[in-house]
Design an enzyme around this catalytic site. Structure first.
Site, PDB file in Angstrom:
ATOM      1  CE  LYS A   9       0.786   1.387   4.471  1.00  0.00           C
ATOM      2  NZ  LYS A   9       1.694   2.501   4.757  1.00  0.00           N
ATOM      3  CG  ASP A  18      -0.468   0.185   8.195  1.00  0.00           C
ATOM      4  OD1 ASP A  18      -1.158   1.109   8.677  1.00  0.00           O
ATOM      5  OD2 ASP A  18       0.710   0.328   7.811  1.00  0.00           O
TER       6      ASP A  18
END
Ligand code: C5P
Length: 311
Positions: free
Chosen positions: A9, A134
């Protein structure tokens, strides 16, 4: 055997909005999956977990998020069987790209299938949230508005970033070849009022948001978590609170940003706690050209901003 590709990401926007009593920080972030992948595959095993790692120096037991995810899931699901798990690393470690978190999410999804448990994604995300801030995002991509310490995730359409003529689908990632500790970056944020602290977006004790994100029919980003559907971010400032502190310690980050900007990137920013930076490009051709000109001392990747969930 079940094999999954675990994507990296980038943070298109990351603002640290406050320090929490539990030692973590509240953030507001736009996270975006990109096409750089680790490979995770799981095979049945009678008992215990055997982890084999290729491409990185990671523990094969506790401390490896893949192992920790498997153990936590088996315990919560009451599964006594084990698994052989193979992890092939391509995403650099300690890079701000969420590789370990993505590997953990991939492990949970793969084991959920292997053991035919049919747990919903939301429940897997709860298991993952304990492992790393995350992790929940990787159940709700490919683009999401992420708040809290990372556990509140809402899927959104890819916003246009300030300075972008139109949303670019391609990025170049550049990494200088050393890791940065996320914990260090958060702790290095100046407190407002502390000596030397600037009145900057990095000040972590600023509670609440003053974000200037343009929202369809809404004025404040504070309204987002209460919206029933996915919010439509129409434009988004190019900002990462952690960049200010990380750049001070690692000036190479500024050099990498400058390089990408000189090579035609419309937007350039550090991802997460760094040190990886990304540049957005209008086409693959532009991105490939910029990547080809990077100094050999840096690692670089041409990646697509994902438009679909990989799993
Ligand atoms: O959750 P994770 O293990 O990835 O976080 C690593 C470190 O980063 C935490 O120990 C904490 O110091 C810091 N952190 C934080 N606020 C967040 C996420 C991480 O302070 N929202």
């Amino acid at each position: 055997m079940i094999s999954l590709r675990a994507p990296a990401k980038i943070n298109l926007f990351l603002r640290v909005v406050g320090r929490r009593p539990d030692g973590y920080h509240d953030i507001e972030s736009v996270m975006q999956m990109v096409g750089l992948y680790d490979d995770v595959s799981v095979r049945p095993r009678r008992r215990g977990f055997e982890i084999r790692v290729q491409g990185a120096d990671l523990p094969s037991g506790s401390g490896n998020l893949v192992y920790d995810a498997a153990v936590a899931f088996a315990k919560q699901a009451g599964v006594t069987a084990g698994a052989s798990i193979r992890l092939i690393k391509h995403i650099p470690i300690g890079a701000g790209l969420g590789g370990g978190s993505s590997d953990a999410a991939a492990t949970l999804i793969a084991l959920n299938r292997l053991w035919e448990l049919r747990w919903p994604r939301s429940r897997l995300a709860e298991v993952g949230a304990v492992l790393g801030s995350d992790v929940p995002f990787f159940f709700q991509g490919p683009t999401a508005w992420v708040t809290g310490r990372g556990e509140r995730v809402r899927r959104i359409a890819r916003p246009r970033l300030a300075g972008e003529p139109r949303p670019s689908a391609w990025a170049v990632l550049v990494n200088p070849g050393f890791p940065v500790s996320t914990r260090w970056a958060f702790e290095a944020l100046p407190s407002r009022g502390a000596p030397g602290a600037r009145s900057s977006p990095a000040a972590p004790d600023r509670v609440g948001s003053s974000a200037i994100i343009g929202l369809t029919n809404h004025d404040s980003v504070d309204t987002i978590p209460r919206l029933p559907g996915a919010p439509a971010l129409v434009s988004c400032p190019v900002e990462n609170s952690l960049e200010l502190v990380t750049v001070l310690k690692y000036p190479v980050i500024d050099e990498m940003k400058k390089r990408l900007r000189d090579d035609g990137a419309s937007v350039v920013l550090m991802s997460g706690s760094g040190p990886t930076v990304f540049g957005l490009f209008p086409s693959r051709v532009h991105a490939v050209r910029a990547h080809a000109g990077l100094p050999h001392a840096w690692k670089g990747w041409v990646v697509k901003l994902l438009r679909r969930m990989p799993w």
